[in-house]
Design a protein around this motif. Structure first.
Motif, PDB file in Angstrom:
ATOM      1  N   VAL A  53      43.473  43.036 -29.610  1.00 38.40           N
ATOM      2  CA  VAL A  53      42.119  42.788 -29.034  1.00 38.40           C
ATOM      3  C   VAL A  53      42.035  43.467 -27.866  1.00 38.40           C
ATOM      4  O   VAL A  53      41.165  44.125 -27.722  1.00 38.40           O
ATOM      5  N   TYR A  64      41.414  47.336 -28.654  1.00 39.37           N
ATOM      6  CA  TYR A  64      39.947  47.192 -29.300  1.00 39.37           C
ATOM      7  C   TYR A  64      38.994  47.345 -28.081  1.00 39.37           C
ATOM      8  O   TYR A  64      38.156  48.455 -28.260  1.00 39.37           O
ATOM      9  N   TRP A 123      35.054  46.416 -34.588  1.00 37.80           N
ATOM     10  CA  TRP A 123      36.143  45.622 -34.560  1.00 37.80           C
ATOM     11  C   TRP A 123      36.981  45.751 -35.800  1.00 37.80           C
ATOM     12  O   TRP A 123      38.321  45.884 -35.822  1.00 37.80           O
ATOM     13  N   TRP A 177      43.128  36.250 -29.504  1.00 38.93           N
ATOM     14  CA  TRP A 177      42.687  36.934 -30.919  1.00 38.93           C
ATOM     15  C   TRP A 177      42.335  35.801 -31.436  1.00 38.93           C
ATOM     16  O   TRP A 177      41.482  36.106 -32.361  1.00 38.93           O
TER      17      TRP A 177
END
Length: 253
Positions: free
Chosen positions: A105, A108, A120, A219
Motif C-alpha cells: 500500500v 502504491y 491500485w 492494507w
C-alpha cells in the motif's frame, strides 16, 4: 533495481570501504526508516545506490566515502548486494521489516508519482511480479532475517516498533522521535530551510509526500477479499522453504 541504478554502480558499492563503526540502515522500499534529527536525515538521506543529487555530483556511495566517522547511511539493496567488507569489518546493520501488505500500500502511494501512475489493481499485480524494483520483499526480508542473531545485526519489525511497550528508556525515546508526528516536523523544517531541494527529499519526485499514515494494518482498507487470497497464495508459494519461525511471523502479521 530502480531505474536510477546503473550496472556500474553495483561494483562501486560492492567494493566500497566499510568502517567498523559504520551504522547501515537497511529496508525494503517503503518499510519506514526513521531519523531522530534533521542533521541525521540530511546526512544519510541518500541511498547508497542513489545519484548524490543533493551534493551536486557523483554517486551517494562516493559521498559516503568522504563522510567522517562514525557514519550513518542507508540502502534498500538486498543483502547480497551490500559492500563485501561488511562480513570482515562487521559494522552495525539495522534491518527494518514491515508487513508486506502494508508495504504494498505504501509503495502504491509512491507509484502515483510516476510519469505513468499505476492504478491500485496495476500496483497490486506489479508488486507481486518478478519486475518489482529490488525484487521480492519476501526474499529481501529473509536474506537479513537469516543473520538476525549475528552480533552486529539488528532485525526490527515495524509493527513492534509502533507498539513500543516495555522498552528501555533509550529505545522509547528512539520510538518517540521516529513517530510520524516527529518525522513530519523534521520534513517541514527541511522544506523551510532547503526550499525546493528540501521538497525533493520529502516528496517522491518532488510531488507526492513520502510520509503518509505510517500505520499497521492499513492494507485492510484497500485489499479486496480476492486480492487478499491471491496475495496469501503468492506469499505461501515464495516462503514455503523458509524457516518455520519466519513463516509463522509473516502469517500472523
Amino acid at each position: 533495481m530502480a531505474s536510477f541504478v546503473t550496472p556500474d554502480d553495483m561494483p562501486g558499492i560492492r567494493n566500497m570501504e566499510v568502517r567498523e563503526d559504520d551504522v547501515i540502515l537497511t529496508t525494503y522500499p517503503k518499510s519506514g526508516i526513521p531519523f531522530s534529527s534533521q542533521d541525521r536525515f540530511e546526512q544519510s538521506s541518500q541511498l547508497l545506490e542513489n545519484p548524490a543529487w543533493i551534493r551536486g555530483v557523483g554517486k551517494s556511495y562516493e559521498h559516503v566515502a568522504t563522510m567522517p566517522s562514525p557514519r550513518l547511511y542507508k540502502t534498500h539493496l538486498p543483502i547480497k548486494f551490500l559492500p563485501k567488507q561488511i562480513w570482515e569489518k562487521k559494522p552495525k546493520i539495522v534491518y527494518l521489516a514491515r508487513n508486506p501488505k502494508d508495504c504494498l500500500v505504501s509503495n502504491y502511494n509512491i507509484f502515483k508519482s510516476d510519469i505513468h501512475p499505476l492504478e491500485w489493481n496495476e500496483a497490486f499485480d506489479f508488486f507481486i511480479s518478478d519486475e518489482i524494483n529490488y525484487g521480492s520483499i519476501w526474499d529481501h526480508q529473509y536474506g537479513f532475517w537469516k543473520h538476525r542473531n549475528d552480533d552486529n545485526f539488528l532485525y526490527v519489525d515495524f509493527a513492534d516498533m509502533k507498539k513500543g511497550g516495555s522498552l528501555s528508556s533509550a529505545i522509547t525515546e528512539v520510538t518517540r522521535l521516529s513517530s510520524l508526528k516527529e518525522m513530519k516536523a523534521i520534513y517541514a523544517r527541511l522544506e523551510d530551510e532547503l526550499g525546493d531541494k528540501g521538497k525533493l527529499l520529502t516528496h517522491a519526485a518532488g510531488i507526492l509526500p513520502l510520509l503518509y499514515q505510517g500505520t499497521v494494518g492499513g492494507w485492510k482498507n484497500i485489499f479486496t477479499v480476492a486480492q487478499n487470497e491471491t496475495f496469501q497464495k503468492h506469499q505461501e508459494m515464495i516462503i514455503k522453504d523458509f524457516d518455520e519461525e519466519f513463516r509463522k511471523k509473516l502469517n500472523t502479521g
